[in-house]
Scaffold this motif. Structure first.
Motif, PDB file in Angstrom:
ATOM      1  N   LEU A  39       0.826  -1.194   0.000  1.00  0.00           N
ATOM      2  CA  LEU A  39       0.000   0.000   0.000  1.00  0.00           C
ATOM      3  C   LEU A  39       0.867   1.252   0.000  1.00  0.00           C
ATOM      4  O   LEU A  39       1.872   1.336   0.714  1.00  0.00           O
ATOM      5  CB  LEU A  39      -0.906   0.015   1.229  1.00  0.00           C
ATOM      6  CG  LEU A  39      -1.926  -1.121   1.337  1.00  0.00           C
ATOM      7  CD1 LEU A  39      -2.701  -1.005   2.636  1.00  0.00           C
ATOM      8  CD2 LEU A  39      -2.870  -1.122   0.149  1.00  0.00           C
ATOM      9  N   ALA A  40       0.466   2.229  -0.804  1.00  0.00           N
ATOM     10  CA  ALA A  40       1.197   3.490  -0.849  1.00  0.00           C
ATOM     11  C   ALA A  40       1.090   4.234   0.480  1.00  0.00           C
ATOM     12  O   ALA A  40       2.030   4.899   0.908  1.00  0.00           O
ATOM     13  CB  ALA A  40       0.659   4.361  -1.988  1.00  0.00           C
ATOM     14  N   GLN A  41      -0.069   4.107   1.112  1.00  0.00           N
ATOM     15  CA  GLN A  41      -0.284   4.721   2.422  1.00  0.00           C
ATOM     16  C   GLN A  41      -0.751   3.640   3.387  1.00  0.00           C
ATOM     17  O   GLN A  41      -1.728   2.941   3.116  1.00  0.00           O
ATOM     18  CB  GLN A  41      -1.318   5.841   2.341  1.00  0.00           C
ATOM     19  CG  GLN A  41      -1.548   6.558   3.661  1.00  0.00           C
ATOM     20  CD  GLN A  41      -2.459   7.765   3.515  1.00  0.00           C
ATOM     21  OE1 GLN A  41      -2.764   8.183   2.401  1.00  0.00           O
ATOM     22  NE2 GLN A  41      -2.905   8.324   4.626  1.00  0.00           N
ATOM     23  N   ARG A  42      -0.078   3.507   4.491  1.00  0.00           N
ATOM     24  CA  ARG A  42      -0.388   2.426   5.419  1.00  0.00           C
ATOM     25  C   ARG A  42      -1.791   2.579   6.002  1.00  0.00           C
ATOM     26  O   ARG A  42      -2.199   3.677   6.391  1.00  0.00           O
ATOM     27  CB  ARG A  42       0.636   2.383   6.551  1.00  0.00           C
ATOM     28  CG  ARG A  42       0.481   1.173   7.446  1.00  0.00           C
ATOM     29  CD  ARG A  42       1.596   1.066   8.455  1.00  0.00           C
ATOM     30  NE  ARG A  42       1.445  -0.136   9.273  1.00  0.00           N
ATOM     31  CZ  ARG A  42       2.287  -0.489  10.237  1.00  0.00           C
ATOM     32  NH1 ARG A  42       3.332   0.265  10.513  1.00  0.00           N
ATOM     33  NH2 ARG A  42       2.073  -1.603  10.922  1.00  0.00           N
ATOM     34  N   ALA A  43      -2.510   1.483   6.050  1.00  0.00           N
ATOM     35  CA  ALA A  43      -3.832   1.456   6.679  1.00  0.00           C
ATOM     36  C   ALA A  43      -3.669   1.298   8.191  1.00  0.00           C
ATOM     37  O   ALA A  43      -2.657   0.777   8.665  1.00  0.00           O
ATOM     38  CB  ALA A  43      -4.655   0.300   6.115  1.00  0.00           C
ATOM     39  N   PRO A  44      -4.653   1.739   8.963  1.00  0.00           N
ATOM     40  CA  PRO A  44      -4.550   1.605  10.421  1.00  0.00           C
ATOM     41  C   PRO A  44      -4.625   0.149  10.867  1.00  0.00           C
ATOM     42  O   PRO A  44      -5.240  -0.680  10.195  1.00  0.00           O
ATOM     43  CB  PRO A  44      -5.756   2.399  10.928  1.00  0.00           C
ATOM     44  CG  PRO A  44      -6.725   2.390   9.795  1.00  0.00           C
ATOM     45  CD  PRO A  44      -5.894   2.407   8.551  1.00  0.00           C
ATOM     46  N   VAL A  45      -3.983  -0.156  11.980  1.00  0.00           N
ATOM     47  CA  VAL A  45      -4.061  -1.481  12.586  1.00  0.00           C
ATOM     48  C   VAL A  45      -4.661  -1.339  13.976  1.00  0.00           C
ATOM     49  O   VAL A  45      -4.629  -0.261  14.574  1.00  0.00           O
ATOM     50  CB  VAL A  45      -2.687  -2.171  12.658  1.00  0.00           C
ATOM     51  CG1 VAL A  45      -2.133  -2.401  11.262  1.00  0.00           C
ATOM     52  CG2 VAL A  45      -1.711  -1.349  13.478  1.00  0.00           C
ATOM     53  N   SER A  46      -5.186  -2.431  14.487  1.00  0.00           N
ATOM     54  CA  SER A  46      -5.873  -2.372  15.786  1.00  0.00           C
ATOM     55  C   SER A  46      -5.322  -3.419  16.732  1.00  0.00           C
ATOM     56  O   SER A  46      -6.067  -4.093  17.432  1.00  0.00           O
ATOM     57  CB  SER A  46      -7.381  -2.565  15.596  1.00  0.00           C
ATOM     58  OG  SER A  46      -7.654  -3.793  14.945  1.00  0.00           O
TER      59      SER A  46
END
Length: 215
Positions: A39-46
């Motif tokens: 991903l070009a921009q990291r997605a949030p993790v939980s």
């Protein structure tokens, strides 16, 4: 299953490859080009610091997700202790939203482990209309879920928020087909990329190792 059309589903290479230990692939670096996306921009993790999150984006409406699920369960059972797995239901079209709510309801009631495979069977083998709220509630009750609790969660205001969160995360991961595995907010892989279930898990193992190395 792609957003615009169903992808051809490749034949598996056998359960022995599916059950290989994740550590087997840790030395090989990233998967081959085309077998994953960064991903070009990291997605949030939980997940807490020190953990690696793996997400299956899926839909009960997707026949490929139903086919993928047994192998996925076997793979998840062998994941290392620093990997946290969860599912996120996807709705590419309005008719999938009730099944999205069905999963989120079962998750809230702690019934996913017991009923995940049974939902797929009900939808794709028994052809039950679990996208209808009353049918879903009756089916859940027959499978040991308190009907009143099911309806309360399914119809709650909070369910709208859960659906919105799932949709938002799918957008952040740039999901355009299911089943897809997301790794630590950084990577995606799927059978449509790798062309087989075993290669998908090999790719996911390598991506987990890459996420761990970069932690």
């Amino acid at each position: 299953m792609k957003r615009r059309q169903f992808a051809a589903w490749s034949a598996g290479l056998g359960m022995a490859a599916l059950l290989a230990s994740p550590s087997v692939f840790a030395q090989g670096g990233l998967p081959a080009a085309g077998q994953y996306v960064k991903l070009a921009q990291r997605a949030p993790v939980s997940v807490p610091a020190g953990k690696i999150e793996v997400i299956e984006f899926f839909s009960y409406a997707c026949p490929h997700c139903a086919e993928f699920d047994p192998a996925l369960e076997a793979w998840v059972a062998k994941l290392p202790s620093d990997v946290v797995f969860r599912r996120v239901p996807i709705a590419f079209r309005p008719t999938w939203v009730p099944l999205q709510k069905l999963y989120l309801t079962l998750e809230a009631l702690g019934q996913v482990n017991a009923l995940q495979a049974k939902v797929f069977d009900a939808v794709h083998k028994q052809h039950l209309q679990l996208d209808q709220a009353d049918v879903a509630a009756e089916w859940a009750a027959r499978n040991g879920v308190d009907a009143a609790k099911f309806k309360s969660v399914y119809n709650s205001f909070g369910m709208q928020s859960k659906v919105a969160q799932a949709n938002r995360l799918a957008e952040q991961y740039k999901i355009d087909g299911v089943p897809t595995l997301g790794v630590n907010g950084q990577y995606l892989t799927s059978v449509s990329m790798t062309q087989s279930e075993p290669k998908t898990f090999e790719a996911a193992n390598a991506l987990i190792a890459a996420a761990r190395a970069g932690r």
